[in-house]
Design an enzyme around this catalytic site. Structure first.
Site: not given
Ligand code: ZN
Length: 512
Positions: A276-277, A280, A306
């Protein structure tokens, strides 16, 4: 010629403001990752002092005259601006004016008071969450809500006060259109959750058990790093560390800092926080170097940000194709636990749908119901319809009504997220926007690149990253989220692509 000189002076001042902001981001990163506890009080002062300087520079009359002058001068459209492109100069000035117009409306004393209150409340939250001690945190939250209501009043807003705060994260969005989007989505999801629940009860198995148990943290970290590099994250332009609450920070495309957290008893927690990160982080590393330090060196919105994390976490990381590629390595690293795992069993293990108490551990199907709950509560808080003291009871009642669960402790309820403790009201809806944008981008990417799963199964996500780089990352803040969505996908944001995705994937997994 005058425009040229003014524009050059503007870029210098804008860069100074952003550089100071980058220093502040590092202080915040350090506080979460490295700071010894006895340094906390002083750190709150450091951050408040820096926030004050940034606000002062932003509000300085000289900078204001430059920005306003350039914005009204015209002629900038044909001017070679940031990156040498015509049109970029006008956009850079427009975005700087947007930031400045917001900043000057907030009194300086309120800015420093907020910065210090946030630092202290973050600490209070950590302690309160650890001890499940809501009363210790409640006064901090009440103070923050009061300060944020003053901020909303100072900034001004059409419609509800909430819009003034939402606008900081999702420029141009309004809660009056966003809330119906979320409730419409919930109406489509609730029957799917029910059908999956029945299918699970019938099957009576526990596919997630495969990934629960003893998973050596050093090996987990090794696996996380390999997956991150496989995605295309450049560790020479970034770091991966550990913090209580995973986040992405840094100072620009050459220094992107990711954090994750490992659960020694569940492989999924650390792996998916990292992916997830990492999503980003790929966005941050993909912002053009020539935009760095300018108003264009930023994301379009947090919803778009996001969308990048969720796209990698869910559409890539939780796909069957991902495990086609990564199962052999997972078996090698964790032979005792995963020696007999297959792509199919791993795919099922990471896609368990089960109503849960904790947002960040929620599956893709139930996740957005957690966001709808938070939006409803913070919207009412900002409107003055409820008090912070009412939050635990309202939280529990609302969760029971939507997911059929009641937390036994506030630690698993109202105290679970760091956002409110940081004064981040208006931030939560960007998570659902991210899921919706991601699904729409995924359909557009598949139309352009063909069989995405075949690429992912070969471990070759380079074409997907290149597509995202060109369409999303390289634009920095040139386009608003709305405009970006229309340009890249040909449509306004809608819920249908996300619902199609959920029904397709989970319909097949659960036979519903
Ligand atoms: Zn996030």
């Amino acid at each position: 010629v005058i425009v040229n000189t003014d524009y050059a002076r503007f870029l210098l001042l804008a860069r100074e403001i952003r550089d100071l902001g980058a220093a502040g981001a590092l202080l915040a990163w350090d506080q979460e990752v490295l700071l010894p506890p006895k340094g906390l009080a002083a750190r709150a002062r450091h951050r408040a002092a820096l926030a004050g300087v940034v606000h002062e520079k932003m509000c300085a009359p000289g900078y204001g005259e430059l920005v306003d002058g350039l914005a009204s001068a015209g002629g900038l459209d044909n001017h070679a601006g940031v990156g040498g492109q015509a049109g970029h100069a006008a956009t850079a000035v427009r975005e700087a004016k947007r930031d400045r117009d917001r900043a000057v409306k907030i009194p300086h004393a309120l800015v420093t008071e907020l910065a210090e209150a946030v630092s202290l409340s973050q600490q209070a939250w950590q302690a309160a969450r650890a001890r499940d001690d809501w009363p210790a945190f409640a006064p901090h939250l009440a103070r923050l809500v009061a300060l944020k209501r003053r901020e909303a009043a100072a900034v001004g807003h059409e419609g509800e006060p909430y819009n003034a705060l939402l606008d900081e994260f999702e420029p141009g969005a309004r809660v009056e259109t966003l809330a119906p989007l979320l409730s419409g989505l919930a109406a489509e999801i609730v029957p799917l959750i029910a059908a999956i629940g029945e299918a699970r009860a019938r099957a009576g198995d526990d596919p997630g058990a495969l990934l629960r148990g003893d998973f050596d943290v050093v090996r987990q970290e090794q696996f996380s790093r390999e997956v991150l590099v496989g995605m295309g994250f450049d560790l020479a332009a970034g770091r991966l560390d550990v913090s209580a609450h995973p986040f992405t920070s840094g100072t620009g495309p050459g220094d992107v800092r990711l954090t994750t957290r490992y659960d020694p008893c569940d492989l999924r927690v650390g792996l998916y926080a990292t992916i997830h990160e990492g999503g980003h982080g790929l966005y941050e590393q993909g912002i053009p170097a020539e935009f760095e330090g300018t108003p264009l060196g930023d994301c379009a919105s947090l919803g778009i940000h996001e969308s990048q994390s969720r796209l990698w976490e869910n559409f890539v990381g939780r796909s069957r194709a991902f495990w086609e590629h990564w199962t052999p390595r997972a078996r090698e690293l964790f032979p005792e636990r995963l020696g007999r795992a297959t792509p199919e069993t791993l795919h099922r293990a990471v896609n368990e749908v089960r109503p849960s108490l904790i947002r960040i551990e929620a599956d893709e199907v139930t996740y957005n119901l957690h966001i709808a709950l938070r939006l409803e509560l913070e919207r009412a808080l900002l409107a003055g319809e409820i008090e912070t003291a009412d939050l635990p009871a309202l939280w529990n009642a609302r969760l029971q009504a939507t997911l059929g669960l009641t937390p036994a402790t506030n630690r698993e309820g109202v105290l679970q997220d760091i956002h409110w403790a940081c004064g981040l009201f208006g931030y939560f809806p960007t998570y659902t926007l991210g899921n919706l944008y991601a699904a729409q981008l995924r359909e557009a990417a598949a139309a352009a690149l063909g069989d995405l799963d075949a690429l992912i199964a070969r471990g070759d996500t380079t074409p997907l990253l290149a597509w995202l780089r060109a369409r999303v990352h390289a634009r920095g803040r040139l386009l608003s989220a709305d405009a970006l969505c229309r340009e890249v996908t040909g449509r306004e944001l809608e819920t249908a692509p996300f619902v199609r995705y959920l029904q397709g994937k989970f319909g097949a997994l659960y036979g519903v």
